[in-house]
Design a protein around this motif. Sequence first.
Motif, short mmCIF file in Angstrom:
data_model
loop_
_atom_site.label_atom_id
_atom_site.label_comp_id
_atom_site.label_asym_id
_atom_site.label_seq_id
_atom_site.Cartn_x
_atom_site.Cartn_y
_atom_site.Cartn_z
N LEU A 155 38.06 37.99 37.32
CA LEU A 155 38.90 39.08 37.71
C LEU A 155 39.54 38.77 39.29
O LEU A 155 40.82 38.96 39.61
N ILE A 156 38.52 37.99 40.07
CA ILE A 156 39.38 37.78 41.44
C ILE A 156 40.40 36.64 41.14
O ILE A 156 41.37 36.62 41.93
N ARG A 157 40.10 35.55 40.23
CA ARG A 157 41.23 34.71 40.04
C ARG A 157 42.63 35.30 39.73
O ARG A 157 43.67 34.84 40.08
N SER A 158 42.53 36.25 38.49
CA SER A 158 43.78 37.14 38.32
C SER A 158 44.09 37.68 39.33
O SER A 158 45.68 37.75 39.55
N LEU A 159 43.41 38.36 39.88
CA LEU A 159 44.02 39.22 41.10
C LEU A 159 44.70 38.48 42.30
O LEU A 159 45.78 38.72 42.93
N ARG A 160 44.19 37.28 42.57
CA ARG A 160 44.73 36.38 43.55
C ARG A 160 46.11 35.75 43.18
O ARG A 160 47.05 35.74 43.59
N ARG A 161 46.03 35.67 41.64
CA ARG A 161 47.37 35.19 41.17
C ARG A 161 48.36 36.18 41.12
O ARG A 161 49.41 36.08 41.66
#
Length: 124
Positions: free
Chosen positions: A106-112
Amino acid sequence: MRELPPDRIMSPDGRAGWYAVPPGGHGAEDDDQAWEGPSEGSLIRFMSEDSVDVPLWSEDGLIFVDGDELVREWSVSQELASDIVEWGRASQGPRTARIDAEAARLIRSLRRELDYRFRIVYQP
């Protein structure tokens, strides 16, 4: 009756306590001011907390009350917001490797989706 400290408020049921004041629910003195979220480059903690659906925290505290606010204020996709809310609720139980792995995704997706505007870290 003794006076309460300024950051302590009464709940609707009349009990005193400490309460996070969400961006959409600023204290009465802030009602006329527009909400300004964390500045670009700020550290955002992805951190589980009981009764918190959107577990995103700035240095000032909880950022969003619900997924709709996350979508509206940061233009995050509804799908990602729903996944974050689902994680927020699921993470209130025992911590597991699955919870941690989902947080990382989720953090990777949110950063993107936020175009890397913030430093988002997982704080188990």
